[in-house]
Design a protein around this motif. Structure first.
Motif, PDB file in Angstrom:
ATOM      1  N   GLY A  43     -35.695  -8.887  51.362  1.00 24.01           N
ATOM      2  CA  GLY A  43     -36.370  -7.693  51.613  1.00 24.01           C
ATOM      3  C   GLY A  43     -36.890  -7.001  52.889  1.00 24.01           C
ATOM      4  N   ILE A  44     -37.207  -7.268  53.832  1.00 27.12           N
ATOM      5  CA  ILE A  44     -37.591  -6.799  55.192  1.00 27.12           C
ATOM      6  C   ILE A  44     -36.355  -5.907  55.857  1.00 27.12           C
ATOM      7  CG2 ILE A  44     -38.071  -7.649  57.373  1.00 27.12           C
ATOM      8  CD1 ILE A  44     -40.119  -9.585  56.210  1.00 27.12           C
ATOM      9  N   ASN A  45     -36.550  -4.845  55.711  1.00 26.07           N
ATOM     10  CA  ASN A  45     -35.992  -3.838  56.581  1.00 26.07           C
ATOM     11  C   ASN A  45     -35.269  -4.363  58.004  1.00 26.07           C
ATOM     12  OD1 ASN A  45     -35.418  -1.380  57.763  1.00 26.07           O
ATOM     13  ND2 ASN A  45     -36.670  -0.552  56.737  1.00 26.07           N
ATOM     14  N   PRO A  46     -34.147  -4.235  57.406  1.00 27.86           N
ATOM     15  CA  PRO A  46     -33.184  -4.125  59.047  1.00 27.86           C
ATOM     16  C   PRO A  46     -33.952  -3.765  60.224  1.00 27.86           C
ATOM     17  CG  PRO A  46     -31.588  -4.382  56.841  1.00 27.86           C
ATOM     18  CD  PRO A  46     -32.868  -3.474  56.752  1.00 27.86           C
ATOM     19  N   ASN A  47     -34.266  -2.743  59.801  1.00 29.59           N
ATOM     20  CA  ASN A  47     -35.189  -2.425  61.033  1.00 29.59           C
ATOM     21  C   ASN A  47     -36.886  -2.570  61.799  1.00 29.59           C
ATOM     22  OD1 ASN A  47     -34.219   0.358  62.531  1.00 29.59           O
ATOM     23  ND2 ASN A  47     -35.478   1.386  61.513  1.00 29.59           N
ATOM     24  N   LYS A  48     -36.886  -3.641  60.677  1.00 24.48           N
ATOM     25  CA  LYS A  48     -38.111  -4.411  61.620  1.00 24.48           C
ATOM     26  C   LYS A  48     -37.524  -5.665  62.011  1.00 24.48           C
ATOM     27  CE  LYS A  48     -41.339  -1.520  58.816  1.00 24.48           C
ATOM     28  NZ  LYS A  48     -42.706  -1.638  58.184  1.00 24.48           N
ATOM     29  N   ILE A  49     -36.269  -5.856  62.398  1.00 24.45           N
ATOM     30  CA  ILE A  49     -35.302  -7.510  62.481  1.00 24.45           C
ATOM     31  C   ILE A  49     -35.139  -7.834  63.990  1.00 24.45           C
ATOM     32  CG2 ILE A  49     -34.130  -9.723  61.521  1.00 24.45           C
ATOM     33  CD1 ILE A  49     -34.211  -7.898  59.119  1.00 24.45           C
ATOM     34  N   VAL A  50     -36.096  -8.099  64.981  1.00 22.49           N
ATOM     35  CA  VAL A  50     -35.216  -8.847  65.953  1.00 22.49           C
ATOM     36  C   VAL A  50     -34.660 -10.177  66.266  1.00 22.49           C
ATOM     37  CG1 VAL A  50     -36.833  -7.239  67.113  1.00 22.49           C
ATOM     38  CG2 VAL A  50     -37.648  -9.101  66.340  1.00 22.49           C
ATOM     39  N   PHE A  51     -33.655 -10.279  66.680  1.00 22.85           N
ATOM     40  CA  PHE A  51     -32.865 -11.383  66.597  1.00 22.85           C
ATOM     41  C   PHE A  51     -33.069 -12.482  68.450  1.00 22.85           C
ATOM     42  CE2 PHE A  51     -28.701 -13.645  64.837  1.00 22.85           C
ATOM     43  CZ  PHE A  51     -29.472 -14.148  65.203  1.00 22.85           C
ATOM     44  N   SER A  52     -33.638 -13.002  68.059  1.00 22.32           N
ATOM     45  CA  SER A  52     -33.884 -14.059  69.308  1.00 22.32           C
ATOM     46  C   SER A  52     -33.184 -15.403  69.391  1.00 22.32           C
ATOM     47  CB  SER A  52     -35.476 -14.316  69.572  1.00 22.32           C
ATOM     48  OG  SER A  52     -36.468 -13.128  69.112  1.00 22.32           O
ATOM     49  N   GLY A  53     -33.288 -16.037  70.516  1.00 16.01           N
ATOM     50  CA  GLY A  53     -31.941 -17.142  70.536  1.00 16.01           C
ATOM     51  C   GLY A  53     -31.560 -17.424  71.688  1.00 16.01           C
ATOM     52  N   VAL A  54     -31.674 -19.131  72.295  1.00 14.64           N
ATOM     53  CA  VAL A  54     -30.616 -18.515  73.382  1.00 14.64           C
ATOM     54  C   VAL A  54     -29.049 -19.144  73.419  1.00 14.64           C
ATOM     55  CG1 VAL A  54     -32.469 -19.028  75.136  1.00 14.64           C
ATOM     56  CG2 VAL A  54     -30.896 -21.291  73.900  1.00 14.64           C
ATOM     57  N   GLY A  55     -28.834 -19.235  71.802  1.00 18.19           N
ATOM     58  CA  GLY A  55     -27.454 -19.792  71.757  1.00 18.19           C
ATOM     59  C   GLY A  55     -27.181 -19.188  70.958  1.00 18.19           C
ATOM     60  N   LYS A  56     -26.740 -17.526  70.213  1.00 20.26           N
ATOM     61  CA  LYS A  56     -26.310 -17.256  68.893  1.00 20.26           C
ATOM     62  C   LYS A  56     -24.664 -17.498  68.914  1.00 20.26           C
ATOM     63  CE  LYS A  56     -30.318 -13.490  69.588  1.00 20.26           C
ATOM     64  NZ  LYS A  56     -30.004 -14.119  70.681  1.00 20.26           N
ATOM     65  N   LYS A  57     -24.165 -17.744  67.779  1.00 18.60           N
ATOM     66  CA  LYS A  57     -22.786 -17.716  68.307  1.00 18.60           C
ATOM     67  C   LYS A  57     -22.459 -16.303  67.534  1.00 18.60           C
ATOM     68  CE  LYS A  57     -20.894 -21.692  66.410  1.00 18.60           C
ATOM     69  NZ  LYS A  57     -21.455 -23.137  65.555  1.00 18.60           N
ATOM     70  N   SER A  58     -20.876 -16.341  67.936  1.00 18.32           N
ATOM     71  CA  SER A  58     -20.153 -15.025  67.234  1.00 18.32           C
ATOM     72  C   SER A  58     -20.049 -14.502  65.752  1.00 18.32           C
ATOM     73  CB  SER A  58     -18.599 -15.307  67.668  1.00 18.32           C
ATOM     74  OG  SER A  58     -18.146 -15.723  69.376  1.00 18.32           O
ATOM     75  N   ASN A  59     -20.528 -15.526  64.964  1.00 16.87           N
ATOM     76  CA  ASN A  59     -20.959 -15.012  63.679  1.00 16.87           C
ATOM     77  C   ASN A  59     -22.425 -14.805  63.467  1.00 16.87           C
ATOM     78  OD1 ASN A  59     -21.020 -18.271  64.132  1.00 16.87           O
ATOM     79  ND2 ASN A  59     -21.286 -17.973  61.583  1.00 16.87           N
ATOM     80  N   GLU A  60     -23.227 -15.264  64.246  1.00 14.83           N
ATOM     81  CA  GLU A  60     -24.257 -15.041  63.942  1.00 14.83           C
ATOM     82  C   GLU A  60     -24.777 -12.987  64.162  1.00 14.83           C
ATOM     83  OE1 GLU A  60     -26.021 -18.621  66.141  1.00 14.83           O
ATOM     84  OE2 GLU A  60     -27.395 -18.435  63.819  1.00 14.83           O
ATOM     85  N   ILE A  61     -24.351 -13.191  65.512  1.00 10.98           N
ATOM     86  CA  ILE A  61     -24.154 -12.232  66.390  1.00 10.98           C
ATOM     87  C   ILE A  61     -23.492 -10.783  65.101  1.00 10.98           C
ATOM     88  CG2 ILE A  61     -23.107 -11.093  68.596  1.00 10.98           C
ATOM     89  CD1 ILE A  61     -23.831 -13.676  70.280  1.00 10.98           C
ATOM     90  N   SER A  62     -22.108 -11.381  65.001  1.00 12.08           N
ATOM     91  CA  SER A  62     -21.119 -10.699  64.275  1.00 12.08           C
ATOM     92  C   SER A  62     -22.406  -9.924  62.751  1.00 12.08           C
ATOM     93  CB  SER A  62     -19.959 -11.401  63.872  1.00 12.08           C
ATOM     94  OG  SER A  62     -19.264 -10.393  63.022  1.00 12.08           O
ATOM     95  N   PHE A  63     -22.737 -10.650  62.445  1.00 13.99           N
ATOM     96  CA  PHE A  63     -23.328 -10.633  60.817  1.00 13.99           C
ATOM     97  C   PHE A  63     -24.515 -10.069  61.080  1.00 13.99           C
ATOM     98  CE2 PHE A  63     -26.676 -11.446  57.660  1.00 13.99           C
ATOM     99  CZ  PHE A  63     -26.416 -11.686  56.423  1.00 13.99           C
ATOM    100  N   ALA A  64     -25.361  -9.957  62.361  1.00 14.30           N
ATOM    101  CA  ALA A  64     -26.454  -9.221  63.219  1.00 14.30           C
ATOM    102  C   ALA A  64     -26.363  -7.441  63.229  1.00 14.30           C
ATOM    103  CB  ALA A  64     -27.148  -9.832  64.176  1.00 14.30           C
ATOM    104  N   ILE A  65     -25.780  -7.735  63.729  1.00 11.79           N
ATOM    105  CA  ILE A  65     -24.110  -6.408  63.994  1.00 11.79           C
ATOM    106  C   ILE A  65     -24.070  -5.230  63.066  1.00 11.79           C
ATOM    107  CG2 ILE A  65     -22.571  -5.089  64.871  1.00 11.79           C
ATOM    108  CD1 ILE A  65     -22.233  -6.892  67.378  1.00 11.79           C
ATOM    109  N   ASP A  66     -23.430  -5.979  61.362  1.00 10.24           N
ATOM    110  CA  ASP A  66     -23.487  -5.739  60.479  1.00 10.24           C
ATOM    111  C   ASP A  66     -24.080  -5.165  59.944  1.00 10.24           C
ATOM    112  OD1 ASP A  66     -20.487  -5.806  61.466  1.00 10.24           O
ATOM    113  OD2 ASP A  66     -19.891  -7.667  59.852  1.00 10.24           O
ATOM    114  N   LYS A  67     -26.015  -6.130  59.727  1.00  5.58           N
ATOM    115  CA  LYS A  67     -26.567  -5.997  59.764  1.00  5.58           C
ATOM    116  C   LYS A  67     -27.195  -4.429  60.126  1.00  5.58           C
ATOM    117  CE  LYS A  67     -25.802  -8.498  55.798  1.00  5.58           C
ATOM    118  NZ  LYS A  67     -25.303  -7.863  54.317  1.00  5.58           N
TER     119      LYS A  67
END
Ligand SMILES: *Cc1c(COP(=O)(O)O)cnc(C)c1O
Length: 404
Positions: free
Chosen positions: A90-114
């Motif tokens: 239930g965490i608000n997407p507007n309070k989520i940051v995504f870190s990490g050296v090796g994000k794959k396309s599907n991970e980035i894509s999901f983050a963009i959509d959310k």
């Protein structure tokens, strides 16, 4: 946790009673300790009104994240799995940051959509990939760039992340190059400079040095950053000797920094929120005398708690029922796993133990269960949240049918 009538007690329940009901090994977390940690964190940094994003990798239990969310915290995630878990909690997407050296396309894509607050990128290649995906989706994506400030965090080498030989972030020169790249991109909105120099930091000086370096970089560029994400790493007291990080001093250093730079501060604490709330309770299966020392063979092992085996981490170890009788030989506390590093601690002086006694391994709320595995095909332990005299099962003990 304290001894009441020689019984180790968490909130209002003694650990022996919990063991009788739920078996061993088990993880238990104290709700009131968690509340105290969050409130103390908020109080000490009140004057800079930061966005506090809990580092989910330190404890990925959805019920823990849900409780933390109730205090208004956001989340720092480092994988698609963690991002999904934070959203599910239930965490608000507007309070989520995504870190990490090796994000794959599907991970980035999901983050963009959310539509999360920030994707904190760690290389030019990653930014180009974010740009490519953002273009396809006709979106403009808020990102941060993680700077490697080449600062020694003065912590265990295995959990230091801010030196130039570490894989994390980008160096100064690349950082400037990235600012230029983002200026010319219609799909990238460079909002944040992020840093995270390591974990279990007890000394304020590395943080002060880090702030100085960030300040120098901000002065050299005319790019307007909305956020500075200072990461986590605030150290806690694992032994009676080490003191936790002095928040007040860190806060004053940040206040000084903010006088020169008008930005919003983000923190990503993990350990300092949840570390000292957790206890792993385990039973002595056998005691084996090897001449000079005795092996105390426990029913918990490195698959349940990996920190000692992985980086020689120290965890205070206590008997659940206290006695005055001292052991004659040193005790080495080990698990049943077929690895010589499957060992928690060696103690020269301990009370005399017998088989079936219970042992409590303290301060395992962070990087305890989240680093656990099924190595040797062992079952993962049950997790319990203790609130006053109430016990809530927040993850069931794994069953063989889940594994085989
Ligand atoms: C692990 C991590 C954290 C949390 O560190 P703690 O020492 O648990 O506070 C924060 N930010 C990033 C980017 C991390 O990798």
């Amino acid at each position: 946790m304290k001894y009441i009538n020689k019984k180790l007690t968490i909130e209002k329940i003694n650990l022996q009673k919990i063991a009788n009901k739920f078996g061993t090994p088990f993880y238990s977390y104290s709700y009131s300790k968690m509340k105290e940690n969050i409130n103390s964190f908020k109080r000490n940094f009140k004057s800079i009104s930061p966005l506090i994003c809990f580092a989910v990798k330190s404890n990925t239990n959805i019920n823990i994240i849900r409780e933390i969310k109730k205090f208004g915290l956001g989340a720092d995630v480092v994988s698609l799995g963690e991002l999904m878990m934070a959203l599910k909690a239930g965490i608000n997407p507007n309070k989520i940051v995504f870190s990490g050296v090796g994000k794959k396309s599907n991970e980035i894509s999901f983050a963009i959509d959310k539509k999360i607050l920030l994707i904190n990128a760690e290389s030019l290649s990653e930014i180009k990939e974010i740009n490519r995906l953002a273009k396809i989706k006709s979106r403009k994506i808020r990102i941060g760039v993680r700077l490697n400030p080449n600062t020694d965090a003065k912590t265990l080498s295995q959990i230091s992340t801010g030196k130039k030989e570490n894989k994390f972030g980008v160096n100064k020169d690349t950082f400037y190059e990235i600012i230029n790249y983002c200026k010319n991109s219609k799909n990238i909105d460079l909002k944040c400079l992020s840093v995270h120099i390591g974990s279990q930091i007890l000394d304020n000086r590395p943080y002060e040095k880090m702030l100085k370096i960030v300040s120098q970089i901000l002065k050299k560029t005319n790019h307007k950053f909305e956020f500075i994400d200072l990461g986590g790493g605030m150290g806690i007291s694992y032994s009676d000797k080490n003191k936790k990080l002095n928040y007040k001093k860190y806060n004053s250093a940040i206040l000084k920094f903010l006088r020169k730079h008008k930005v919003k501060i983000i923190f990503e604490p993990g350990r300092s929120i949840i570390g000292n709330t957790g206890t792993l309770v385990t039973k002595v299966i056998y005691i084996k005398d090897s001449g000079r020392k005795k092996f105390i063979i426990l029913d918990a092992a490195m698959n349940d708690l990996m920190r000692p085996a992985l980086y020689g981490a120290f965890h205070k170890t206590l008997a659940v029922t206290k006695s005055e009788k001292k052991s004659k030989k040193p005790y080495e506390f080990v698990g049943p796993i077929c690895e010589s590093t499957d060992k928690f601690i060696t103690l020269k002086k301990f009370q005399e133990l017998k088989e079936k006694d219970l042992i409590a391994i303290c301060d395992v709320g962070a990087y305890g269960m989240s680093l656990s595995s099924n190595y040797n095909l062992r079952l993962k332990p049950i997790e319990l949240l203790i609130k006053g005299s109430k016990i809530k099962v927040i993850r069931k003990r794994q069953k063989y049918k889940d594994l085989i």
